[in-house]
Motif scaffolding. Sequence first.
Motif, PDB file in Angstrom:
ATOM      1  N   VAL A   1       0.845  -1.198   0.000  1.00 54.93           N
ATOM      2  CA  VAL A   1       0.000   0.000   0.000  1.00 54.93           C
ATOM      3  C   VAL A   1       0.878   1.245   0.000  1.00 54.93           C
TER       4      VAL A   1
ATOM      5  N   ASN B   1     -10.441  -4.804   3.159  1.00 51.55           N
ATOM      6  CA  ASN B   1      -9.103  -5.367   2.975  1.00 51.55           C
ATOM      7  C   ASN B   1      -8.698  -6.220   4.170  1.00 51.55           C
TER       8      ASN B   1
ATOM      9  N   GLN C   1       2.606   1.634  -3.409  1.00 55.86           N
ATOM     10  CA  GLN C   1       1.663   2.038  -4.456  1.00 55.86           C
ATOM     11  C   GLN C   1       0.959   3.349  -4.133  1.00 55.86           C
ATOM     12  N   ASN C   2       1.483   4.088  -3.154  1.00 58.96           N
ATOM     13  CA  ASN C   2       0.928   5.387  -2.753  1.00 58.96           C
ATOM     14  C   ASN C   2      -0.532   5.314  -2.326  1.00 58.96           C
ATOM     15  N   GLY C   3      -0.896   4.218  -1.692  1.00 58.28           N
ATOM     16  CA  GLY C   3      -2.260   4.083  -1.193  1.00 58.28           C
ATOM     17  C   GLY C   3      -2.445   4.905   0.066  1.00 58.28           C
ATOM     18  N   ASP C   4      -3.669   5.307   0.295  1.00 60.35           N
ATOM     19  CA  ASP C   4      -3.957   6.147   1.452  1.00 60.35           C
ATOM     20  C   ASP C   4      -4.213   5.348   2.725  1.00 60.35           C
TER      21      ASP C   4
ATOM     22  N   TRP D   1      -6.388  -7.235  -5.381  1.00 61.05           N
ATOM     23  CA  TRP D   1      -5.145  -6.727  -4.807  1.00 61.05           C
ATOM     24  C   TRP D   1      -4.118  -6.514  -5.906  1.00 61.05           C
TER      25      TRP D   1
END
Length: 127
Positions: free
Chosen positions: A17, A29, A20-23, A80
């Motif tokens: 995460v 999840n 992948q620059n996920g917040d 995912w």
Amino acid sequence: YFTYITTGTLIIFILLVIIQNGDSISITNLIQLLCASLVTAFITSFIISDKIEGPSKIKIVVHYIIICIVMTFLGISFEWVNFNLAGIILMVLSTAFVYVFTYAITYISSKCEADKINSALKNKNGH
């Protein structure tokens, strides 16, 4: 195995995460992670148990291949990863991380327990 697998899966999921620059990680999840961990822990308990005969090295290879297939299927199903070569490679590498993590923790834990038992036996026998 469940606790170790879940911890390893959560670690790699958080790293992915972040990469992948996920917040954030959603409740969905987390439920998916728990389901994936439960499935792989069940498979692990069955294959690694004494119920299946054969050399340990072969069981480990077969186990890893089965876990990779299952996790790739789940990774694609849970969205995912994408269903392409890069997504499959990512799942195989992620699975390898969790696999090594789980076996390392299991080994350390088992070794500590064996050392305690051996020490208790030595003390009981007066050595």
